[in-house]
Design an enzyme around this catalytic site. Structure first.
Site, PDB file in Angstrom:
ATOM      1  N   TYR A   1       2.807   9.962  -0.231  1.00  0.00           N
ATOM      2  CA  TYR A   1       3.928   9.485   0.588  1.00  0.00           C
ATOM      3  C   TYR A   1       5.278   9.817  -0.042  1.00  0.00           C
ATOM      4  O   TYR A   1       6.319   9.629   0.578  1.00  0.00           O
ATOM      5  CB  TYR A   1       3.865   7.958   0.812  1.00  0.00           C
ATOM      6  CG  TYR A   1       2.583   7.452   1.440  1.00  0.00           C
ATOM      7  CD1 TYR A   1       1.688   8.319   2.063  1.00  0.00           C
ATOM      8  CD2 TYR A   1       2.267   6.104   1.413  1.00  0.00           C
ATOM      9  CE1 TYR A   1       0.503   7.847   2.614  1.00  0.00           C
ATOM     10  CE2 TYR A   1       1.084   5.628   1.978  1.00  0.00           C
ATOM     11  CZ  TYR A   1       0.211   6.508   2.556  1.00  0.00           C
ATOM     12  OH  TYR A   1      -0.956   6.043   3.111  1.00  0.00           O
TER      13      TYR A   1
ATOM     14  N   LYS B   1      -2.861   5.894  -4.365  1.00  0.00           N
ATOM     15  CA  LYS B   1      -3.987   6.795  -4.070  1.00  0.00           C
ATOM     16  C   LYS B   1      -3.813   8.139  -4.768  1.00  0.00           C
ATOM     17  O   LYS B   1      -2.681   8.622  -4.899  1.00  0.00           O
ATOM     18  CB  LYS B   1      -4.086   7.031  -2.552  1.00  0.00           C
ATOM     19  CG  LYS B   1      -3.944   5.751  -1.733  1.00  0.00           C
ATOM     20  CD  LYS B   1      -4.147   5.940  -0.248  1.00  0.00           C
ATOM     21  CE  LYS B   1      -3.767   4.682   0.512  1.00  0.00           C
ATOM     22  NZ  LYS B   1      -2.359   4.579   0.892  1.00  0.00           N
TER      23      LYS B   1
ATOM     24  N   HIS C   1      -7.531   9.441  -1.931  1.00  0.00           N
ATOM     25  CA  HIS C   1      -6.872   9.440  -0.620  1.00  0.00           C
ATOM     26  C   HIS C   1      -7.713  10.127   0.459  1.00  0.00           C
ATOM     27  O   HIS C   1      -7.833   9.629   1.575  1.00  0.00           O
ATOM     28  CB  HIS C   1      -5.503  10.114  -0.743  1.00  0.00           C
ATOM     29  CG  HIS C   1      -4.518   9.698   0.296  1.00  0.00           C
ATOM     30  ND1 HIS C   1      -3.174   9.671   0.075  1.00  0.00           N
ATOM     31  CD2 HIS C   1      -4.682   9.272   1.576  1.00  0.00           C
ATOM     32  CE1 HIS C   1      -2.544   9.256   1.166  1.00  0.00           C
ATOM     33  NE2 HIS C   1      -3.444   9.005   2.088  1.00  0.00           N
TER      34      HIS C   1
ATOM     35  N   ASP D   1       0.838  -1.204   0.000  1.00  0.00           N
ATOM     36  CA  ASP D   1       0.000   0.000   0.000  1.00  0.00           C
ATOM     37  C   ASP D   1       0.867   1.246   0.000  1.00  0.00           C
ATOM     38  O   ASP D   1       1.604   1.500   0.950  1.00  0.00           O
ATOM     39  CB  ASP D   1      -0.874   0.018   1.265  1.00  0.00           C
ATOM     40  CG  ASP D   1      -1.750   1.263   1.320  1.00  0.00           C
ATOM     41  OD1 ASP D   1      -2.825   1.253   0.680  1.00  0.00           O
ATOM     42  OD2 ASP D   1      -1.352   2.257   1.969  1.00  0.00           O
TER      43      ASP D   1
HETATM   44  N1  LIG Z   1      -5.176   6.279   3.793  1.00  0.00           N
HETATM   45  C1  LIG Z   1      -4.592   7.021   4.706  1.00  0.00           C
HETATM   46  O1  LIG Z   1      -4.905   8.219   4.881  1.00  0.00           O
HETATM   47  C2  LIG Z   1      -3.534   6.419   5.572  1.00  0.00           C
HETATM   48  C3  LIG Z   1      -3.136   7.064   6.756  1.00  0.00           C
HETATM   49  C4  LIG Z   1      -2.159   6.448   7.544  1.00  0.00           C
HETATM   50  C5  LIG Z   1      -1.623   5.225   7.134  1.00  0.00           C
HETATM   51  N2  LIG Z   1      -2.009   4.638   5.960  1.00  0.00           N
HETATM   52  C6  LIG Z   1      -1.440   3.341   5.489  1.00  0.00           C
HETATM   53  O2  LIG Z   1      -1.436   2.417   6.577  1.00  0.00           O
HETATM   54  C7  LIG Z   1      -0.093   1.959   6.821  1.00  0.00           C
HETATM   55  C8  LIG Z   1       0.115   1.617   8.280  1.00  0.00           C
HETATM   56  O3  LIG Z   1      -0.197   2.705   9.117  1.00  0.00           O
HETATM   57  P1  LIG Z   1       0.912   3.519   9.960  1.00  0.00           P
HETATM   58  O4  LIG Z   1       2.171   3.503   9.209  1.00  0.00           O
HETATM   59  O5  LIG Z   1       0.302   4.820  10.303  1.00  0.00           O
HETATM   60  O6  LIG Z   1       1.014   2.775  11.343  1.00  0.00           O
HETATM   61  P2  LIG Z   1       1.044   1.294  11.957  1.00  0.00           P
HETATM   62  O7  LIG Z   1       1.251   0.265  10.904  1.00  0.00           O
HETATM   63  O8  LIG Z   1      -0.130   1.206  12.847  1.00  0.00           O
HETATM   64  O9  LIG Z   1       2.330   1.404  12.880  1.00  0.00           O
HETATM   65  C9  LIG Z   1       3.592   1.628  12.324  1.00  0.00           C
HETATM   66  C10 LIG Z   1       4.551   1.924  13.476  1.00  0.00           C
HETATM   67  O10 LIG Z   1       4.667   0.789  14.328  1.00  0.00           O
HETATM   68  C11 LIG Z   1       6.024   0.316  14.291  1.00  0.00           C
HETATM   69  N3  LIG Z   1       5.943  -1.156  14.237  1.00  0.00           N
HETATM   70  C12 LIG Z   1       5.557  -1.939  13.194  1.00  0.00           C
HETATM   71  N4  LIG Z   1       5.570  -3.239  13.523  1.00  0.00           N
HETATM   72  C13 LIG Z   1       5.968  -3.298  14.813  1.00  0.00           C
HETATM   73  C14 LIG Z   1       6.187  -4.370  15.721  1.00  0.00           C
HETATM   74  N5  LIG Z   1       5.990  -5.639  15.369  1.00  0.00           N
HETATM   75  N6  LIG Z   1       6.607  -4.076  16.980  1.00  0.00           N
HETATM   76  C15 LIG Z   1       6.815  -2.792  17.357  1.00  0.00           C
HETATM   77  N7  LIG Z   1       6.622  -1.727  16.547  1.00  0.00           N
HETATM   78  C16 LIG Z   1       6.210  -1.983  15.281  1.00  0.00           C
HETATM   79  C17 LIG Z   1       6.685   0.928  13.067  1.00  0.00           C
HETATM   80  O11 LIG Z   1       8.066   1.204  13.285  1.00  0.00           O
HETATM   81  P3  LIG Z   1       9.244   0.639  12.323  1.00  0.00           P
HETATM   82  O12 LIG Z   1       8.929   0.982  10.901  1.00  0.00           O
HETATM   83  O13 LIG Z   1      10.447   1.364  12.859  1.00  0.00           O
HETATM   84  O14 LIG Z   1       9.294  -0.831  12.577  1.00  0.00           O
HETATM   85  C18 LIG Z   1       5.930   2.263  12.970  1.00  0.00           C
HETATM   86  O15 LIG Z   1       6.478   3.222  13.849  1.00  0.00           O
HETATM   87  C19 LIG Z   1       0.755   3.141   6.314  1.00  0.00           C
HETATM   88  O16 LIG Z   1       2.121   2.809   6.124  1.00  0.00           O
HETATM   89  C20 LIG Z   1       0.035   3.486   5.040  1.00  0.00           C
HETATM   90  O17 LIG Z   1       0.353   2.559   4.012  1.00  0.00           O
HETATM   91  C21 LIG Z   1      -2.977   5.218   5.187  1.00  0.00           C
END
Ligand SMILES: NC(=O)c1ccc[n+]([C@@H]2O[C@H](COP(=O)([O-])OP(=O)(O)OC[C@H]3O[C@@H](n4cnc5c(N)ncnc54)[C@H](OP(=O)(O)O)[C@@H]3O)[C@@H](O)[C@H]2O)c1
Length: 299
Positions: free
Chosen positions: A51, A80, A113, A46
């Site tokens: 980004y 997106k 998005h 994704d």
């Molecule tokens: N459509 C939208 O508006 C929107 C908004 C936000 C996000 N997204 C999508 O959703 C994806 C995920 O959301 P997100 O990036 O906000 O947050 P998330 O996946 O909820 O959390 C990511 C965070 O958790 C850490 N992490 C990941 N696996 C871990 C584990 N097993 N143990 C401990 N820490 C861990 C990562 O650090 P490290 O990388 O340092 O491991 C990072 O800091 C995004 O990358 C994006 O593709 C979309």
């Protein structure tokens, strides 16, 4: 369920229930992360123009394809439309840049998005056209509330296949889940780990200890068992493996009820306060810039 498990979208396209998110990742890191994830069996990626790392994602995918780690038809790639590209003509024109940066000739899923008021219906028409032309296999939206999603349903014959919204133990979006189920729209959950914060909740710790898994694994299992397409982000290979290793245990009804009870309806990040919906507030109008992405966004 496993990394090959797919849900069937409302147009018959099958989408993996689990994949890698790459927000807040520069191009070089995105290329490495995507390659590593595919090597470890991930089938879905994704990204978003916003980004600023479509080019890096494209390089990671190309390397994985060239090295024979996966075939294009077994990979599911989402991007997106960013806010500044909304509107019918602009969305159609700018889609070419997304495909070029990703080095692909079609996308599996293309989302709006954010619902920029006054523009999202025209943007939706552009996505319908791209799907008709065979350039995207499925189309959907992101960050739409019930009111804005119902505007699309009232004005288009094509129902969005997906609404990608925040979903994690602290933000369970019950109303949207019910609405989406009624209209055959799949929910894809962003920030499944609450951007890292949901992992420290004591209820999560208890459920994780009961199953001898990590808090991240307990949460991600909860997400997929809730029927939500799940895209945790990590740039660390070890966590990629950990996050995708959630298929050998199952949360029972007590565990699911316990995690359901900690819903705070609290967003992990900003939302309305950033004015993402407005055409006059420009925070959401720009892509993230990385030192190695300057040349990538002149389309
Ligand atoms: N459509 C939208 O508006 C929107 C908004 C936000 C996000 N997204 C999508 O959703 C994806 C995920 O959301 P997100 O990036 O906000 O947050 P998330 O996946 O909820 O959390 C990511 C965070 O958790 C850490 N992490 C990941 N696996 C871990 C584990 N097993 N143990 C401990 N820490 C861990 C990562 O650090 P490290 O990388 O340092 O491991 C990072 O800091 C995004 O990358 C994006 O593709 C979309």
């Amino acid at each position: 369920m496993d990394l090959n498990t797919k849900v069937e979208l409302n147009n018959g396209v099958k989408m993996p229930i689990f994949g890698l998110g790459v927000w807040n990742t520069d191009n070089a890191t995105a290329a490495k992360s995507v390659y590593a994830a595919i090597k470890h069996g991930y089938k879905m990626i994704d990204t978003a123009k916003q980004y600023g790392n479509e080019a890096g994602v494209g390089r990671g995918i190309k390397q994985a394809l060239d090295d024979g780690l996966i075939k294009r038809e077994d990979l599911f790639v989402t991007s997106k439309v960013c806010n500044s590209d909304q509107g019918y003509d602009l969305a159609l024109a700018k889609f070419r840049g997304t495909l070029k940066r990703l080095q692909l000739d079609y996308l599996d899923l293309y989302l709006i998005h954010w619902p920029v008021d006054g523009r999202y219906l025209e943007t939706w028409r552009a996505l319908v056209e791209l799907q008709k032309q065979g350039l995207v296999r499925a189309i959907g939206v992101s960050n739409f509330d019930v009111q804005r999603l119902s505007v699309i349903l009232q004005n288009s014959d094509v129902v969005p296949a997906v609404n990608q919204i925040e979903f994690n133990p602290q933000m369970q979006e019950k109303d949207m889940l019910a609405y989406a189920a009624k209209h055959n729209i799949h929910i894809e959950g962003w920030s499944p780990l609450g951007h890292g914060k949901a992992m420290s909740d004591p209820t999560i710790a208890l459920v994780a200890a009961k199953h001898n898994v990590t808090p991240a694994q307990a949460i991600l299992r909860f997400d997929v068992q809730s029927g939500v397409i799940t895209i945790p982000k990590t740039v660390r290979e070890q966590r990629m493996v950990e996050n995708a290793d959630i298929w050998n245990f199952e949360l029972d009804a007590t565990d699911m009820a316990a995690i359901k009870s900690i819903d705070k309806e609290e967003r992990s990040l900003w939302y309305e306060s950033f004015g993402w919906y407005g055409t006059d507030t420009d925070y959401g109008m720009h892509t993230q810039k990385w030192p190695d992405s300057a040349a990538d966004y002149d389309d």
